[in-house]
Design an enzyme around this catalytic site. Structure first.
Site, mmCIF file in Angstrom:
data_model
loop_
_atom_site.group_PDB
_atom_site.id
_atom_site.type_symbol
_atom_site.label_atom_id
_atom_site.label_comp_id
_atom_site.label_asym_id
_atom_site.label_seq_id
_atom_site.Cartn_x
_atom_site.Cartn_y
_atom_site.Cartn_z
ATOM 1 N N GLU A 172 0.803 -1.225 0.000
ATOM 2 C CA GLU A 172 0.000 0.000 0.000
ATOM 3 C C GLU A 172 0.840 1.281 0.000
ATOM 4 O O GLU A 172 0.292 2.370 0.168
ATOM 5 C CB GLU A 172 -0.902 0.023 1.235
ATOM 6 C CG GLU A 172 -1.924 -1.091 1.268
ATOM 7 C CD GLU A 172 -2.867 -0.941 2.451
ATOM 8 O OE1 GLU A 172 -3.842 -0.194 2.319
ATOM 9 O OE2 GLU A 172 -2.608 -1.534 3.498
ATOM 10 N N SER A 229 -6.234 -2.497 1.459
ATOM 11 C CA SER A 229 -6.487 -2.136 0.059
ATOM 12 C C SER A 229 -6.909 -3.329 -0.790
ATOM 13 O O SER A 229 -6.722 -3.338 -1.996
ATOM 14 C CB SER A 229 -5.251 -1.478 -0.579
ATOM 15 O OG SER A 229 -5.033 -0.248 0.046
ATOM 16 N N GLU A 234 -14.288 -5.281 8.866
ATOM 17 C CA GLU A 234 -12.961 -4.875 9.352
ATOM 18 C C GLU A 234 -12.995 -3.422 9.793
ATOM 19 O O GLU A 234 -13.968 -2.705 9.546
ATOM 20 C CB GLU A 234 -11.910 -5.054 8.260
ATOM 21 C CG GLU A 234 -12.158 -4.206 7.028
ATOM 22 C CD GLU A 234 -11.049 -4.322 5.984
ATOM 23 O OE1 GLU A 234 -10.149 -5.167 6.139
ATOM 24 O OE2 GLU A 234 -11.091 -3.548 5.023
ATOM 25 N N ASN A 245 -10.287 -0.014 9.722
ATOM 26 C CA ASN A 245 -9.006 0.591 9.320
ATOM 27 C C ASN A 245 -8.717 1.761 10.250
ATOM 28 O O ASN A 245 -9.588 2.597 10.459
ATOM 29 C CB ASN A 245 -9.100 1.140 7.893
ATOM 30 C CG ASN A 245 -9.456 0.046 6.901
ATOM 31 O OD1 ASN A 245 -8.644 -0.793 6.585
ATOM 32 N ND2 ASN A 245 -10.691 0.040 6.429
ATOM 33 N N SER A 280 -10.649 9.860 -1.190
ATOM 34 C CA SER A 280 -10.854 8.752 -0.247
ATOM 35 C C SER A 280 -12.178 8.902 0.494
ATOM 36 O O SER A 280 -12.741 9.992 0.600
ATOM 37 C CB SER A 280 -9.707 8.687 0.763
ATOM 38 O OG SER A 280 -8.491 8.410 0.115
#
Length: 324
Positions: free
Chosen positions: A14, A164, A286, A288, A297
């Site tokens: 990433e 990612s 999940e 992050n 983003s």
């Protein structure tokens, strides 16, 4: 003036995305308040990169840099590294030892959330729903029948610790299972195989904004590909709709679940959690802790929708870190 080290790059697949995120932070900090320094963290070198792209090595003993005979130290670190060593707790622990405040969560939370299995195991007792999963470590014998009996088809094969969507496959037939497992092992020596959740995918940013835990507007993910993979994330093969097209009742449920996870884990800094809503119930995939911070983003999109500019978002993170 506050000296801010923006760390970017990292040791994982990433690193390019992280460099983009770091540069966005660099370009949005108020130069009348902050002296911003771009620090590239790579396996073979830690360097400060100046405006002319000239590199100066970082002294790892105290995280300082010498430029033209004068030593520069940093008041605070803005962590923009996706993946290891910025998102898995290594940098957090290093800065804690050096007593330098940094913008992301603490090292334990980073290590825990970076490990999908452990994260979901910790949250389960708090009533946070997840997909049915099967775990494998590199070297384990692969019992295909047992895996399919547990998770069914289609299913997802994922590296346990990567971001990612690197190394993730959607498996639709038995023949595809072993190649998918081999693909995931390229990214990590632990993998997680999850049942397919058929529902609406959403992404939820939670931040501490001016001392209050704030859930940002929810983004709905509509991928042109089979799932929200690397292409969908970064090459425009998806629609990200903010706010999500969900009922007020489901929105309240998702917000409450995302906030609960943030609080249970004693999080600080940014977090962005992914959920699939099945029959009105959010199931967590999940979390992050160093989400993408480019202008496109998801978290910056959500902040914009909430009326928070990138300058405010980044400045708030720095000010909260300094108060810690």
């Amino acid at each position: 003036m506050t000296n801010v080290a923006i760390i970017m790059g990292g040791y994982s697949s990433e690193y390019k995305i992280s460099l983009t995120s770091g540069n966005v932070v660099y370009n949005h900090l108020d130069a009348t308040k902050y002296n911003a320094y771009r620090i590239h963290i790579f396996k073979d070198k830690w360097v400060y990169v100046d405006k002319n792209e000239q590199e100066f090595p970082i002294n790892k003993n105290d995280f300082s840099v010498e430029v033209q005979g004068s030593k520069i130290t940093f008041d605070v670190v803005f962590n923009a590294i996706h993946g290891t060593p910025g998102e898995d707790g290594l940098m957090q622990a290093y800065f804690e030892l050096l007593n330098i405040p940094q913008t992301s969560c603490d090292y334990y939370q980073a290590a825990l959330t970076f490990n999908k299995r452990d994260l979901l195991s910790v949250l389960k007792p708090y009533g946070i729903k997840t997909a049915t999963s099967f775990y494998l470590n590199n070297g384990d014998s692969i019992d295909i029948t047992k895996i399919i009996e547990t998770v069914g088809l289609p299913c997802f094969v994922k590296p346990n610790k990567s971001g990612s969507s690197f190394g993730i496959s959607k498996v639709k037939s038995i023949e595809d299972l072993v190649p998918a497992i081999e693909n995931a092992y390229k990214e990590d020596n632990e993998i997680i195989i999850e049942s397919f959740l058929d529902g609406t995918e959403v992404s939820v940013g939670v931040i501490n904004f001016k001392g209050q835990i704030k859930v940002l507007p929810i983004t709905e993910i509509v991928s042109e590909n089979d799932f929200f993979d690397y292409e969908a994330k970064y090459l425009g093969k998806s629609q990200e709709i903010t706010p999500a097209r969900i009922s007020a009742e489901i929105q309240a449920k998702v917000e409450a679940t995302a906030k609960k996870a943030y609080e249970v884990l004693k999080m600080s800094g940014f977090s962005r959690s992914e959920f699939i809503i099945v029959n009105g119930e959010p199931h967590m995939l999940e979390m992050n802790t160093i989400p993408g911070l480019t202008t496109e983003s998801i978290l910056p999109q959500q902040a914009r929708e909430a009326g928070i500019s990138l300058n405010e978002l980044f400045e708030n993170a720095i000010e909260l870190a300094l108060k810690k």
